[in-house]
Design a protein around this motif. Structure first.
Motif, PDB file in Angstrom:
ATOM      1  N   SER A 125       0.961  -1.071   0.103  1.00 39.00           N
ATOM      2  CA  SER A 125      -0.111   0.046   0.022  1.00 39.00           C
ATOM      3  C   SER A 125       0.962   1.237   0.048  1.00 39.00           C
ATOM      4  O   SER A 125       1.965   1.353   0.764  1.00 39.00           O
ATOM      5  CB  SER A 125      -0.916  -0.166   1.352  1.00 39.00           C
ATOM      6  N   LEU A 126       0.521   2.188  -0.783  1.00 37.99           N
ATOM      7  CA  LEU A 126       1.335   3.472  -0.743  1.00 37.99           C
ATOM      8  C   LEU A 126       0.182   4.624  -0.116  1.00 37.99           C
ATOM      9  O   LEU A 126      -0.984   4.794  -0.682  1.00 37.99           O
ATOM     10  CB  LEU A 126       1.649   4.085  -2.124  1.00 37.99           C
ATOM     11  N   ASP A 127       0.509   5.311   0.807  1.00 38.01           N
ATOM     12  CA  ASP A 127      -0.339   6.204   1.598  1.00 38.01           C
ATOM     13  C   ASP A 127       0.426   7.405   1.693  1.00 38.01           C
ATOM     14  O   ASP A 127       1.656   7.660   2.038  1.00 38.01           O
ATOM     15  CB  ASP A 127      -0.497   5.547   3.011  1.00 38.01           C
ATOM     16  N   PRO A 128      -0.544   8.556   1.654  1.00 34.79           N
ATOM     17  CA  PRO A 128      -0.006   9.990   1.707  1.00 34.79           C
ATOM     18  C   PRO A 128       0.268  10.261   3.149  1.00 34.79           C
ATOM     19  O   PRO A 128       1.537  11.094   3.169  1.00 34.79           O
ATOM     20  CB  PRO A 128      -1.338  10.725   1.407  1.00 34.79           C
ATOM     21  N   ALA A 129       0.063   9.425   4.100  1.00 34.22           N
ATOM     22  CA  ALA A 129       0.662   9.928   5.403  1.00 34.22           C
ATOM     23  C   ALA A 129       2.164   9.587   5.600  1.00 34.22           C
ATOM     24  O   ALA A 129       2.860   9.846   6.445  1.00 34.22           O
ATOM     25  CB  ALA A 129      -0.170   9.026   6.463  1.00 34.22           C
ATOM     26  N   MET A 130       2.724   8.589   4.591  1.00 34.59           N
ATOM     27  CA  MET A 130       4.038   8.222   4.722  1.00 34.59           C
ATOM     28  C   MET A 130       5.043   9.172   4.700  1.00 34.59           C
ATOM     29  O   MET A 130       6.075   8.815   5.640  1.00 34.59           O
ATOM     30  CB  MET A 130       4.397   7.328   3.511  1.00 34.59           C
ATOM     31  N   ARG A 131       4.986  10.218   3.961  1.00 30.53           N
ATOM     32  CA  ARG A 131       5.839  11.369   4.163  1.00 30.53           C
ATOM     33  C   ARG A 131       5.929  11.942   5.722  1.00 30.53           C
ATOM     34  O   ARG A 131       7.020  12.267   6.177  1.00 30.53           O
ATOM     35  CB  ARG A 131       5.334  12.274   3.327  1.00 30.53           C
ATOM     36  N   GLN A 132       4.949  12.096   6.274  1.00 34.35           N
ATOM     37  CA  GLN A 132       4.695  12.199   7.769  1.00 34.35           C
ATOM     38  C   GLN A 132       5.556  11.511   8.668  1.00 34.35           C
ATOM     39  O   GLN A 132       6.100  11.924   9.741  1.00 34.35           O
ATOM     40  CB  GLN A 132       3.509  12.640   8.395  1.00 34.35           C
ATOM     41  N   TRP A 133       5.467  10.271   8.330  1.00 33.80           N
ATOM     42  CA  TRP A 133       6.255   9.156   9.065  1.00 33.80           C
ATOM     43  C   TRP A 133       7.812   9.235   8.839  1.00 33.80           C
ATOM     44  O   TRP A 133       8.525   8.737   9.882  1.00 33.80           O
ATOM     45  CB  TRP A 133       5.861   7.717   8.613  1.00 33.80           C
ATOM     46  N   LEU A 134       8.392  10.135   8.066  1.00 32.88           N
ATOM     47  CA  LEU A 134       9.761  10.273   7.890  1.00 32.88           C
ATOM     48  C   LEU A 134      10.308  11.525   8.533  1.00 32.88           C
ATOM     49  O   LEU A 134      11.501  11.853   8.555  1.00 32.88           O
ATOM     50  CB  LEU A 134       9.998  10.524   6.487  1.00 32.88           C
ATOM     51  N   THR A 135       9.325  11.982   9.366  1.00 36.81           N
ATOM     52  CA  THR A 135       9.794  13.413  10.008  1.00 36.81           C
ATOM     53  C   THR A 135       9.360  13.257  11.177  1.00 36.81           C
ATOM     54  O   THR A 135       8.300  12.816  11.921  1.00 36.81           O
ATOM     55  CB  THR A 135       8.566  14.449   9.508  1.00 36.81           C
ATOM     56  N   ALA A 136      10.476  13.708  12.307  1.00 41.36           N
ATOM     57  CA  ALA A 136      10.563  13.247  13.667  1.00 41.36           C
ATOM     58  C   ALA A 136       9.736  14.272  14.200  1.00 41.36           C
ATOM     59  O   ALA A 136      10.494  15.222  15.188  1.00 41.36           O
ATOM     60  CB  ALA A 136      11.947  13.163  14.141  1.00 41.36           C
ATOM     61  N   LYS A 137       8.483  14.710  14.075  1.00 44.50           N
ATOM     62  CA  LYS A 137       7.647  15.514  14.925  1.00 44.50           C
ATOM     63  C   LYS A 137       6.683  14.707  15.671  1.00 44.50           C
ATOM     64  O   LYS A 137       6.330  13.581  15.588  1.00 44.50           O
ATOM     65  CB  LYS A 137       6.896  16.548  13.856  1.00 44.50           C
ATOM     66  N   ARG A 138       6.123  15.597  16.804  1.00 43.82           N
ATOM     67  CA  ARG A 138       5.039  15.014  17.526  1.00 43.82           C
ATOM     68  C   ARG A 138       3.918  14.696  16.718  1.00 43.82           C
ATOM     69  O   ARG A 138       3.421  15.493  16.050  1.00 43.82           O
ATOM     70  CB  ARG A 138       4.651  16.094  18.785  1.00 43.82           C
ATOM     71  N   TYR A 168       0.738  11.530  15.597  1.00 43.78           N
ATOM     72  CA  TYR A 168      -0.285  10.397  16.016  1.00 43.78           C
ATOM     73  C   TYR A 168       0.524   9.096  15.949  1.00 43.78           C
ATOM     74  O   TYR A 168      -0.006   8.119  16.653  1.00 43.78           O
ATOM     75  CB  TYR A 168      -1.386  10.551  15.245  1.00 43.78           C
ATOM     76  N   ILE A 169       1.770   9.188  15.440  1.00 46.01           N
ATOM     77  CA  ILE A 169       2.488   8.056  15.289  1.00 46.01           C
ATOM     78  C   ILE A 169       3.768   8.167  15.503  1.00 46.01           C
ATOM     79  O   ILE A 169       4.326   9.319  14.959  1.00 46.01           O
ATOM     80  CB  ILE A 169       2.051   6.998  14.061  1.00 46.01           C
ATOM     81  N   ALA A 170       4.765   7.217  15.904  1.00 44.13           N
ATOM     82  CA  ALA A 170       5.913   7.513  16.025  1.00 44.13           C
ATOM     83  C   ALA A 170       6.808   7.386  14.774  1.00 44.13           C
ATOM     84  O   ALA A 170       6.218   6.742  13.855  1.00 44.13           O
ATOM     85  CB  ALA A 170       6.697   6.422  17.040  1.00 44.13           C
ATOM     86  N   ILE A 175      -8.068  11.006  12.846  1.00 38.87           N
ATOM     87  CA  ILE A 175      -7.073  10.043  12.568  1.00 38.87           C
ATOM     88  C   ILE A 175      -8.070   8.722  12.788  1.00 38.87           C
ATOM     89  O   ILE A 175      -8.477   8.429  13.873  1.00 38.87           O
ATOM     90  CB  ILE A 175      -6.107   9.990  13.606  1.00 38.87           C
ATOM     91  N   VAL A 176      -8.031   7.796  11.639  1.00 39.67           N
ATOM     92  CA  VAL A 176      -8.647   6.647  11.342  1.00 39.67           C
ATOM     93  C   VAL A 176      -8.365   5.761  12.599  1.00 39.67           C
ATOM     94  O   VAL A 176      -9.245   5.076  13.341  1.00 39.67           O
ATOM     95  CB  VAL A 176      -8.586   5.907  10.257  1.00 39.67           C
ATOM     96  N   LEU A 177      -7.238   5.897  13.231  1.00 38.65           N
ATOM     97  CA  LEU A 177      -6.730   4.958  14.086  1.00 38.65           C
ATOM     98  C   LEU A 177      -7.418   5.026  15.705  1.00 38.65           C
ATOM     99  O   LEU A 177      -7.479   4.229  16.365  1.00 38.65           O
ATOM    100  CB  LEU A 177      -5.097   5.077  14.346  1.00 38.65           C
ATOM    101  N   ASP A 178      -8.043   6.229  15.721  1.00 40.30           N
ATOM    102  CA  ASP A 178      -8.723   6.683  16.883  1.00 40.30           C
ATOM    103  C   ASP A 178     -10.317   5.639  16.844  1.00 40.30           C
ATOM    104  O   ASP A 178     -10.786   5.531  17.936  1.00 40.30           O
ATOM    105  CB  ASP A 178      -8.981   7.990  17.200  1.00 40.30           C
TER     106      ASP A 178
END
Lengths: 356, 356
Positions: free
Chosen positions: A51-64, A66-68, A285-288
């Motif tokens: 799966s390719l997901d738009p959220a992936m770019r955010q996962w590469l940024t060490a910011k506070r 919804y997910i580490a 966030i869908v995970l909620d």
């Protein structure tokens, strides 16, 4: 079965754009042996569709968030449709070889996974296994909760979706119609996508935001302003829709794909409309909503089998190595519908239990 | 009683700042006779205290908003505390000379008003007539509904207020405390205002946003992030608070005084936090809550008489002519508490029925 497992490792922080080159780019290729022994509490799976997901770019940024973030040196995080090859002794009542699963495998060809990371796909009549990664997966669920819990479109209302030809957007628009929306308007990035939204999904209007006069088109397509906006894009599109907000509008903020790679993000300049039109904007966030997934999936499967929601997949060939470039393409918006990378074709599957 | 009624007329569109000069500025002085005859369905009132409100700048802009703009050539719109001088034949069961009213008089010294435009002030024990234009008036009600209906602070939460030393902000902060907030933090524009918030109103922290390190102070004052933000200011302050939003934060967007005069408004650049922290932002307008005013005023009067809410007025002397300059000063933030212009002192009142 080959002896080697190829993996894509998160190697270098994007600055800010993702560099798809496998030679000192954002990701690098790594090869490890495929495990010989499967521990009692694991299954060995082979990945077929990433799966390719738009959220992936955010996962590469060490910011506070919804997910580490993904740490550099780790396998890139990602979901896949995978097939179980071997089952550890403790899981043999639960899985058997040939089962299809939604796998939290990350970007690799083979993975050893615990039971929580490999969710068996049950395919409702009229559905197919890859639906578990689109309409009946995270993107469909995202559309569902954004509409049903946050934006709550009512009969007679005007609903606008950005990223409307993407995996989440196209489901969101169709749910709005199921809920009785009077006008469903999509924003997308090409004439073909707009044609798809109008012809195949029955949107009342679809606007190519790359047209010079897209704001004028948006105005004409929303004569009674915008009651609900489901936003996947952010930036200038959010701003233009805010300027068109109807009184008591609800803006479900699902994503902001236009901003993920931006060094300096832009807030909506039309923010004053939030006050004058009493706009409610809410991020979600869908995970909620995990506890509500079963009920939501039941609704989505019903609508899918009834033809009220149509599916659309965009499958990229070329194996694991296609993933970095495809992720860049996702941000360029080349896909119509759910974007996946074919890591291994179905023809290579073993002992297929479910029809893919 | 003088024979002439002086009025301030909206003469020239601000570009974008208000020009307080009465010589070809935003407003011009006009003189008309005080009406001799009072129609049956009107009262003649004399204005004593004009209310100055941040929303006024918006009323001068012909944009789609919650209220029609003031047209050029009209008397500037505004509320006042006024005294009834003469009563039309049809209203004599309702008013008598000497009654104090909250008047929709506009910026003038005398006005003929219908019953809807002149609301008799009933003064709860321990309260005073000018309260009807602050804690027990629109600003207090704005704070009430923004907190009680939109932001809903819960026991143990961190609440931040911008424009905290203004008429609305100071009540909003005190309501948050009544609702059990753990930390109440105010943002204001001078050391004196901050001192007032901490010393007299018992805020846990107050930050002068003109300090070079105000963002650092904000961070230190919100160690558990921000659960509720009540915003009167917008712009950079909204942005900084959004960057500090806690998960599931509620942002009540009441006003954006920093942006009203801006030729090019700024949206919050930290908008991505809306998604990552599931922030709910909602604009609101107090006029939507008119049916709930009586219950709200009962709560506010109770808290005021119990000392749980303290009042603060900023009264500008100098008569009607002071209004344009005072409005500019309001946007400069010179006031602590509710800002009013004294058009006529209480010593000039006739047959006073209520203690002012």
């Amino acid at each position: 079965m080959p002896a080697a497992n190829r993996q894509l490792i998160y190697a270098n922080t994007p600055s800010p754009a993702i560099d798809p080159s496998l030679d000192n780019g954002t990701f690098k290729l790594n090869t490890t042996p495929i495990p010989d022994n499967v521990p009692d509490d694991k299954v060995l799976v082979r990945v077929h569709y990433l799966s390719l997901d738009p959220a992936m770019r955010q996962w590469l940024t060490a910011k506070r968030s919804y997910i580490a973030p993904v740490e550099r040196g780790q396998i890139m995080r990602g979901q896949s449709i995978a097939q179980v090859l071997r089952v550890g002794a403790g899981l043999q009542s639960k899985y058997q070889a040939g089962d299809w699963v939604v796998a939290y495998s990350g970007w690799q060809e083979y993975a050893l996974l615990g039971a929580k990371e490999a969710q068996k796909v049950t395919v409702p009549a009229g559905c197919q296994p890859t639906d578990a990664m689109s309409v009946l997966g995270i993107t469909g669920l995202t559309a569902y909760f954004g509409m049903m819990d946050v934006a709550k479109p009512k009969a007679g209302e005007t609903v606008v979706i950005s990223g409307a030809a993407g995996a989440t957007g196209m489901v969101a628009g169709q749910i709005a119609r199921v809920q009785g929306a009077k006008r469903v308007v999509g924003l997308a990035g090409s004439a073909d996508k707009c044609e798809f939204l109008r012809r195949e999904l029955g949107f009342d209007a679809a606007i190519n935001y790359k047209d010079a006069d897209w704001k004028k088109q948006l105005k004409e397509a929303t004569p009674e302003y915008i009651d609900v906006f489901f936003d996947n894009v952010g930036g200038e599109i959010l701003d233009a829709c805010l300027a068109r907000a109807a009184k008591d509008a609800r803006f479900a903020i699902c994503g902001a794909i236009s901003q993920y790679n931006a060094a300096k993000p832009q807030g909506p300049a039309s923010f004053m409309t939030v006050i004058s039109q009493r706009v409610m904007m809410k991020g979600f966030i869908v995970l909620d909503y995990t506890k509500q997934y079963p009920a939501a999936l039941k609704d989505l499967a019903t609508w899918l089998t009834q033809g009220k929601i149509k599916r659309k997949e965009h499958i990229v060939p070329g194996g694991l190595e296609s993933a970095p470039k495809s992720l860049v393409d996702l941000y360029e918006g080349i896909n119509t519908g759910k974007m996946m990378v074919e890591v291994a074709p179905v023809s290579e599957a073993i002992a297929v239990k479910a029809k893919l």
